[in-house]
Design a protein around this motif. Structure first.
Motif, PDB file in Angstrom:
ATOM      1  N   ASP A  76       0.776  -1.202  -0.062  1.00  0.00           N
ATOM      2  CA  ASP A  76       0.001  -0.056   0.027  1.00  0.00           C
ATOM      3  C   ASP A  76       0.908   1.370   0.092  1.00  0.00           C
ATOM      4  OD1 ASP A  76      -2.280  -1.220  -0.027  1.00  0.00           O
ATOM      5  OD2 ASP A  76      -2.731  -1.334   2.244  1.00  0.00           O
TER       6      ASP A  76
ATOM      7  N   ALA B 281       1.210   4.164  -2.919  1.00  0.00           N
ATOM      8  CA  ALA B 281       1.009   5.415  -2.568  1.00  0.00           C
ATOM      9  C   ALA B 281       2.148   6.436  -3.070  1.00  0.00           C
ATOM     10  CB  ALA B 281       0.698   5.562  -1.129  1.00  0.00           C
TER      11      ALA B 281
ATOM     12  N   GLN C  73      -2.678   7.486   3.635  1.00  0.00           N
ATOM     13  CA  GLN C  73      -1.899   6.334   3.659  1.00  0.00           C
ATOM     14  C   GLN C  73      -0.477   6.349   4.453  1.00  0.00           C
ATOM     15  OE1 GLN C  73      -2.321   3.567   2.051  1.00  0.00           O
ATOM     16  NE2 GLN C  73      -4.307   4.435   1.515  1.00  0.00           N
TER      17      GLN C  73
END
Length: 91
Positions: A8, A12, A57
């Motif tokens: 993730d 990002a 994030q």
């Protein structure tokens, strides 16, 4: 940190990199005759997207939806004020 968390964060980071490239292209287009006001609006919209991505994030607000909504609202108000000031014609 799990593998999913790292994935993730990598996504990002890549999205931030892409948004930064788009901001650079929009700013550089001004020297090619593109309207500076339109380019400014594009750069501010991209900056808003980058800020939201960083808050979600990297600061973990994706796990706190109510906080994220509050920060998003504050960011949108700030960007709208900045855009309003930017678009006011100079004397």
């Amino acid at each position: 940190m799990s593998v999913m968390d790292k994935l993730d964060l990598t996504r990002a980071w890549l999205a931030l990199l892409g948004l930064s490239v788009l901001s650079t292209v929009a700013a550089a287009a001004i020297s090619a005759g593109f309207d500076a006001r339109v380019a400014g609006v594009i750069v501010m919209a991209l900056a808003l997207m980058k800020a939201r991505l960083i808050l979600s994030q990297y600061l973990g607000l994706a796990d706190a939806p109510s906080w994220r909504r509050g920060f998003n609202a504050a960011l949108i108000v700030f960007v709208l004020i900045a855009l309003g000031l930017y678009l006011i014609p100079s004397p």
